[in-house]
Design a protein around this motif. Structure first.
Motif, mmCIF file in Angstrom:
data_model
loop_
_atom_site.group_PDB
_atom_site.id
_atom_site.type_symbol
_atom_site.label_atom_id
_atom_site.label_comp_id
_atom_site.label_asym_id
_atom_site.label_seq_id
_atom_site.Cartn_x
_atom_site.Cartn_y
_atom_site.Cartn_z
ATOM 1 N N LEU A 193 0.828 -1.205 0.000
ATOM 2 C CA LEU A 193 0.000 0.000 0.000
ATOM 3 C C LEU A 193 0.862 1.254 0.000
ATOM 4 O O LEU A 193 0.562 2.223 -0.689
ATOM 5 C CB LEU A 193 -0.933 0.004 1.222
ATOM 6 N N ALA A 194 1.957 1.190 0.765
ATOM 7 C CA ALA A 194 2.822 2.365 0.859
ATOM 8 C C ALA A 194 3.514 2.622 -0.470
ATOM 9 O O ALA A 194 3.712 3.781 -0.872
ATOM 10 C CB ALA A 194 3.855 2.176 1.969
ATOM 11 N N THR A 195 3.900 1.560 -1.182
ATOM 12 C CA THR A 195 4.549 1.735 -2.476
ATOM 13 C C THR A 195 3.603 2.431 -3.444
ATOM 14 O O THR A 195 3.974 3.393 -4.127
ATOM 15 C CB THR A 195 4.965 0.360 -3.044
ATOM 16 N N LEU A 196 2.367 1.958 -3.486
ATOM 17 C CA LEU A 196 1.376 2.593 -4.360
ATOM 18 C C LEU A 196 1.207 4.058 -3.988
ATOM 19 O O LEU A 196 1.229 4.947 -4.848
ATOM 20 C CB LEU A 196 0.030 1.869 -4.244
ATOM 21 N N ALA A 197 1.049 4.306 -2.698
ATOM 22 C CA ALA A 197 0.832 5.682 -2.257
ATOM 23 C C ALA A 197 2.036 6.555 -2.581
ATOM 24 O O ALA A 197 1.891 7.711 -2.987
ATOM 25 C CB ALA A 197 0.537 5.708 -0.764
ATOM 26 N N ALA A 198 3.243 5.996 -2.427
ATOM 27 C CA ALA A 198 4.446 6.771 -2.726
ATOM 28 C C ALA A 198 4.477 7.120 -4.209
ATOM 29 O O ALA A 198 4.830 8.241 -4.601
ATOM 30 C CB ALA A 198 5.692 5.996 -2.331
ATOM 31 N N LEU A 199 4.090 6.166 -5.061
ATOM 32 C CA LEU A 199 4.064 6.444 -6.497
ATOM 33 C C LEU A 199 3.048 7.536 -6.818
ATOM 34 O O LEU A 199 3.250 8.343 -7.724
ATOM 35 C CB LEU A 199 3.705 5.167 -7.268
ATOM 36 N N GLY A 200 1.962 7.547 -6.054
ATOM 37 C CA GLY A 200 0.912 8.526 -6.307
ATOM 38 C C GLY A 200 1.242 9.908 -5.785
ATOM 39 O O GLY A 200 0.614 10.885 -6.183
ATOM 40 N N THR A 201 2.212 10.017 -4.875
ATOM 41 C CA THR A 201 2.444 11.325 -4.251
ATOM 42 C C THR A 201 3.836 11.892 -4.515
ATOM 43 O O THR A 201 4.112 13.019 -4.131
ATOM 44 C CB THR A 201 2.276 11.235 -2.720
ATOM 45 N N THR A 202 4.714 11.113 -5.118
ATOM 46 C CA THR A 202 6.077 11.598 -5.301
ATOM 47 C C THR A 202 6.339 11.894 -6.779
ATOM 48 O O THR A 202 5.870 11.156 -7.643
ATOM 49 C CB THR A 202 7.085 10.540 -4.817
ATOM 50 N N ARG A 203 7.076 12.906 -7.057
ATOM 51 C CA ARG A 203 7.481 13.282 -8.414
ATOM 52 C C ARG A 203 6.307 13.508 -9.348
ATOM 53 O O ARG A 203 6.405 13.254 -10.542
ATOM 54 C CB ARG A 203 8.372 12.181 -9.019
ATOM 55 N N VAL A 204 5.159 13.882 -8.813
ATOM 56 C CA VAL A 204 4.006 14.055 -9.685
ATOM 57 C C VAL A 204 3.562 15.512 -9.719
ATOM 58 O O VAL A 204 2.530 15.824 -10.290
ATOM 59 C CB VAL A 204 2.813 13.193 -9.226
ATOM 60 N N LEU B 170 12.255 7.295 -3.913
ATOM 61 C CA LEU B 170 11.654 7.754 -5.164
ATOM 62 C C LEU B 170 12.095 9.176 -5.491
ATOM 63 O O LEU B 170 12.359 9.499 -6.650
ATOM 64 C CB LEU B 170 10.127 7.716 -5.050
ATOM 65 N N GLU B 171 12.172 10.008 -4.461
ATOM 66 C CA GLU B 171 12.513 11.409 -4.700
ATOM 67 C C GLU B 171 13.906 11.573 -5.269
ATOM 68 O O GLU B 171 14.206 12.556 -5.925
ATOM 69 C CB GLU B 171 12.376 12.207 -3.393
ATOM 70 N N THR B 172 14.781 10.595 -4.978
ATOM 71 C CA THR B 172 16.146 10.728 -5.481
ATOM 72 C C THR B 172 16.279 10.135 -6.886
ATOM 73 O O THR B 172 17.334 10.224 -7.492
ATOM 74 C CB THR B 172 17.142 10.021 -4.546
ATOM 75 N N LEU B 173 15.206 9.490 -7.373
ATOM 76 C CA LEU B 173 15.278 8.914 -8.715
ATOM 77 C C LEU B 173 15.100 10.013 -9.760
ATOM 78 O O LEU B 173 14.426 11.006 -9.537
ATOM 79 C CB LEU B 173 14.186 7.859 -8.911
ATOM 80 N N ASP B 174 15.678 9.768 -10.920
ATOM 81 C CA ASP B 174 15.660 10.751 -11.980
ATOM 82 C C ASP B 174 14.499 10.456 -12.933
ATOM 83 O O ASP B 174 14.417 9.376 -13.504
ATOM 84 C CB ASP B 174 16.995 10.666 -12.747
ATOM 85 N N ASN B 175 13.612 11.431 -13.105
ATOM 86 C CA ASN B 175 12.507 11.270 -14.059
ATOM 87 C C ASN B 175 12.987 10.936 -15.452
ATOM 88 O O ASN B 175 12.275 10.328 -16.247
ATOM 89 C CB ASN B 175 11.697 12.569 -14.129
ATOM 90 N N ALA B 176 14.212 11.358 -15.766
ATOM 91 C CA ALA B 176 14.722 11.219 -17.130
ATOM 92 C C ALA B 176 14.738 9.767 -17.590
ATOM 93 O O ALA B 176 14.554 9.470 -18.768
ATOM 94 C CB ALA B 176 16.128 11.812 -17.223
ATOM 95 N N LEU B 177 14.967 8.851 -16.627
ATOM 96 C CA LEU B 177 15.047 7.443 -17.002
ATOM 97 C C LEU B 177 13.740 6.948 -17.602
ATOM 98 O O LEU B 177 13.720 6.282 -18.633
ATOM 99 C CB LEU B 177 15.412 6.596 -15.776
ATOM 100 N N GLU B 178 12.625 7.306 -16.927
ATOM 101 C CA GLU B 178 11.337 6.880 -17.469
ATOM 102 C C GLU B 178 11.031 7.611 -18.775
ATOM 103 O O GLU B 178 10.454 7.035 -19.697
ATOM 104 C CB GLU B 178 10.224 7.132 -16.456
#
Lengths: 342, 296, 268
Positions: C84-95, C162-170
């Motif tokens: 659940l936390a992973t999903l929530a993190a994806l929904g709230t970080t870098r968006v 997640l915050e330290t990941l680079d959007n550029a990769l995706e």
């Protein structure tokens, strides 16, 4: 979906104690208080499976049962709480058809103030709250609460007090000649001043202290008799004193809950523990007396001769039953306690 | 994309569990703080502001007309916050180098080191606390070693002091600092560090201007995870501190237990929540502002 | 002092502090393990070697039950919470910021902000009402309560990662015509693994330690190791508990070793 699956497997794993199952019994008791041998014997004799669940305080147990939906059959609250359990209809009268061993209860424990005539409860274990002293550090009279709340120089800074507000308050009030739930302001003021003056001499307010006494961290303290005996058995410098100004007697009592899913089994268990031999098993395990006539014969030798367990006649009358004070008095106690610990 | 719906969707499962098992109950606590205490615990459904009054003020026990600030409560609040701040600081000082150490191990051994941080926590909190007690008591291991080595003549009283509480809290909360820090460091861009050194920056300068900004998210997460639970800590102050002085967790537990004043306990808990949320917002603001300042 | 090789990952004093930290972490643990083999009941005086406390623990059905239940609960709750936390993190970080984000953030962290005793009492009232209504008294309540309590502990490390990941990769993956799901499966998720692992481990140990909430939520026969210990607190804590703790440590070592062996073979 995942959560549902989790719940489903959980139901399989965790709820062997579901209500109404044939031959079940759910016992709700203090932690480390129930000799497993009693449960084994009971199951061997009756075929009833017992599930044991622990509680850690009277307040927790009361709060749990009040809210309902608990599934327990038997609870073992302390004397001061029994009236609340009865008046709120949480426990039911004993079924004298099944509980036939009531006569085994020693006369002095039959007509107790919290349950006259034993309508609802039977004794599980009883004890006293007194003082424990390292006699190699202090060799004077140990039957005084003054050792703790007005400590001599050699004990200062080496004292531990159990963090039981009601016991500590009671002993301090008795020291000043008051009644347990006194509203007399002068007495309460004196109690507060005494405690505030004593506090700097206390090293700790700690429960799990048997080891700390044995290891020499503490030289004196307010403690329970059975725990004090455990200390003495490991370090015979320690002795247990009964404050002459008054000390609390307490008793934990087994009762059947009003909404017990397995009422008859519960009554059978109550009857079962009233046998001297079984009651002795309780005592040997918990290190407290039980109040059942003839159980001494089955007790361990070290219990039978222990000065912590067998109150000397001249000190017996200083023992007093506890009492749940009215909310406004308890409020004052809490305020004093908070001030003490701020 | 299609608006914000998918973001909410991703959060929904977690929010459902939290609403049911955390927020719903909290609402009950909020309501209870405005009721009257019941006999032997519980509440009576009668509206009352008494609990909130008692949080801040006290009537003198013996002169009910005398009303003054409730210094006992304020002091407990302040002590809890101060101790939590110190704990967070100690965890950061120990945790940052430790996380750094782990993050700079060869890739395949990092997980092992990470596990090594958490393994002590597979044992029960009480057992662990008792073991620490064993270590620092007067005739415990540490004093025995110090006396054997001749450094001291008589044992140092460590148990039942603030030092013991801090030691115990730092011990308990350390992984909560190390793990988020590690998670942030593991992905750090070391070419920037290299570039820093190429420009003849000192190690301190590199640490401050290159490394810290990169691991800041981990640092924020870690300090939140340490600071907030530390405020409500209960077992450690009681066992290692000897319970001589109360922390907020103990004060609230007293009201729900032997004090039998649930509304007061509820009000104290709500106030704690307000204080923590306030501190959190302030903290995130300050950290966020630094961010903008750096960019600007 | 001149060093033959300049390491960019080296910071002076850090290694020493790290080593000291590990020593501090393990000293009490060593004491605990040693005293689990003590012949006497004392936790402070050595009376000779014995396995009696292990024997006692094995023979005590209650101790066995509560230990297994604790492990099962921790694994279940931490797994669900991590998902659940992973999903929530994806929904709230870098968006980017979106309405309600702060509220979500506050909700997720809420279990952290209330002392356990308060959550415990509140849950008791709440859960008991459901129990009375539905008659269901299974482990579901404990799983839900522990999960909720573990979510912030799992969420924060995952989010930090997640915050330290680079959007550029995706973005690069998208440029290469990867579907969002493919990009997530092959780029984002593998990169998130350290955060997820950290989150799971935190959730696991937090659940193992959660005591007051369990005490108030549990139904008959649902004691866990911490509530069992709590019940003993007023009386004496037997070295049986040291033996159990040592067994938990042994188990954790087995898990770590297994994990190490698996990842190593995969690495080849």
């Amino acid at each position: 979906m995942k959560r549902l699956a989790g719940w489903a497997s959980a139901a399989l794993l965790g709820s062997t104690a579901l209500a109404n199952a044939e031959g079940m019994l759910n016992l709700y008791n203090w932690g480390n208080y129930t000799n497993p041998e009693i449960l084994e014997r009971f199951t061997a004799e009756t075929g009833i499976q017992v599930t044991l669940t622990d509680f850690d305080s009277n307040d927790t147990a009361l709060a749990r049962i009040r809210q309902g939906g608990h599934g327990f059959d038997i609870v073992v609250p302390s004397d001061t709480y029994i009236q609340t359990w009865i008046s709120e209809g949480l426990i039911q009268p004993l079924d004298r058809e099944i509980v036939t061993n009531l006569g085994n209860i020693a006369p002095q424990w039959m007509d107790v103030p919290f349950d006259p005539g034993r309508e609802y409860t039977v004794p599980w274990a009883w004890g006293t709250t007194g003082v424990i002293v390292d006699t190699s550090v202090y060799d004077g009279d140990i039957n005084s609460i003054g050792l703790i709340i007005d400590p001599p120089a050699e004990l200062q800074g080496r004292i531990n007090v159990i963090p039981e507000m009601s016991d500590v308050m009671a002993m301090a009030i008795y020291y000043h000649g008051g009644e347990r739930c006194t509203t007399d302001r002068d007495t309460l003021r004196a109690v507060r001043d005494t405690l505030m003056a004593a506090k700097p001499h206390w090293l700790a307010l700690d429960y799990g202290a048997v080891d700390s006494y044995v290891a020499g961290d503490f030289a004196a303290g307010i403690y329970w008799n059975g725990a004090s005996m455990r200390v003495r058995l490991q370090n015979d410098n320690f002795a247990y004193g009964y404050p002459e100004t008054g000390y609390p007697i307490w008793m934990d009592n087994a009762a059947v809950l009003t909404d017990a899913p397995n009422r008859d089994n519960a009554m059978k268990f109550i009857n079962f523990v009233l046998q001297p031999e079984i009651a002795a098993l309780i005592s040997n395990f918990a290190r407290y007396s039980n109040g059942i006539t003839g159980s001494e014969a089955f007790m361990d030798e070290e219990m039978r001769t222990a000065p912590e367990i067998n109150v000397a006649a001249e000190l017996a009358e200083a023992g007093r039953w506890g009492q749940a004070c009215p909310q406004e008095v308890n409020d004052i106690h809490t305020q004093i306690w908070t001030e003490l610990m701020q | 994309m299609h608006g914000h719906g998918w973001k909410w969707l991703l959060c929904t499962p977690a929010l459902i569990v939290l609403l049911l098992a955390a927020s719903g109950p909290l609402l009950i606590v909020a309501v209870y703080s405005f009721l009257s205490p019941g006999n032997m615990g519980g509440v009576v459904w009668e509206f009352s502001l008494e609990a909130w009054f008692r949080v801040f003020f006290r009537r003198d026990i013996f002169e009910p007309d005398l009303v003054e600030w409730n210094r006992a409560h304020l002091q407990v609040f302040w002590r809890s916050i101060w101790l939590s701040l110190q704990t967070t600081f100690i965890c950061a000082v120990l945790g940052f180098p430790t996380a750094w150490f782990i993050a700079t191990r060869p890739r395949h051994t990092r997980t092992i080191w990470l596990f090594l941080i958490t393994i002590p926590f597979w044992t029960n909190l009480l057992i662990r606390t008792f073991a620490i007690q064993e270590m620092i008591r007067n005739n415990g291991t540490v004093n025995a070693v110090l006396m054997w080595s001749g450094l001291i003549d008589s044992p140092i009283q460590m148990m039942f002091t603030e030092f013991a509480v801090l030691l115990g809290m730092a011990y308990v909360f350390l992984p909560l600092m190390v793990l988020p820090l590690y998670a942030a460091m593991e992905k750090m861009d070391f070419s920037l560090v290299e570039a820093g050194y190429d420009l003849y920056a000192s190690r301190l300068n590199v640490l401050w201007h290159v490394i810290l900004p990169q691991v800041k998210p981990g640092f924020i997460a870690g300090s939140i995870l340490v600071f907030i639970p530390a405020i409500g800590a209960y077992v450690t102050p009681r066992v290692l501190g000897g319970g001589r002085t109360m922390m907020l967790g103990n004060l609230i537990a007293l009201q729900f237990g032997q004090g039998r004043n649930w509304p007061l306990g509820a009000a104290l808990a709500m106030l704690m929540l307000v204080v923590v949320v306030g501190a959190l917002i302030f903290y995130l603001r300050v950290v966020g502002r630094n961010d903008e300042a750096r960019r600007g | 002092m001149a060093r033959s090789r300049f390491s960019i990952t080296r910071l002076p004093g850090f290694g020493l502090i790290a080593v000291l930290t590990f020593v501090m972490l393990y000293l009490p643990i060593i004491i605990l393990v040693v005293f689990s083999f003590n012949a006497g009941v004392s936790q402070s005086r050595w009376d000779g070697f014995s396995l009696q406390w292990y024997q006692a623990a094995f023979n005590n059905a209650q101790v066995r039950d509560v230990s297994l239940r604790s492990l099962w609960l921790a694994v279940t709750a931490a797994s669900i919470a991590t998902m659940l936390a992973t999903l929530a993190a994806l929904g709230t970080t870098r968006v980017g910021r979106f309405p309600g984000q702060t509220m979500i953030y506050a909700l997720i962290n809420q279990p952290l902000m209330v002392p356990e005793i308060v959550t415990g009492i509140a849950l008791l009232i709440f859960v008991a009402a459901i129990k009375v209504q539905t008659g269901y008294t299974g482990m579901g309540y404990l799983v839900a309560a522990h999960t909720a309590f573990c979510i912030p502990f799992a969420y924060l490390p995952i989010r930090a990662r997640l915050e330290t990941l680079d959007n550029a990769l995706e973005a690069a993956a998208a440029d290469l015509y990867a579907s969002p799901i493919q990009a997530f499966r092959y780029i984002t998720l593998p990169l998130m693994v350290p955060g997820i692992l950290a989150g799971f481990m935190l959730g696991f140990v937090i659940s193992l330690d959660t005591v007051v909430i369990t005490e108030f939520v549990k139904s008959a026969g649902q004691d866990t190791l911490p509530t069992y210990m709590l019940g003993q607190l007023r009386r004496t804590v037997t070295p049986e508990m040291n033996a159990i703790a040592t067994l938990f440590l042994a188990l954790s070592l087995i898990v770590v070793t297994a994990f190490f062996l698996i990842t190593r073979t995969r690495g080849r």
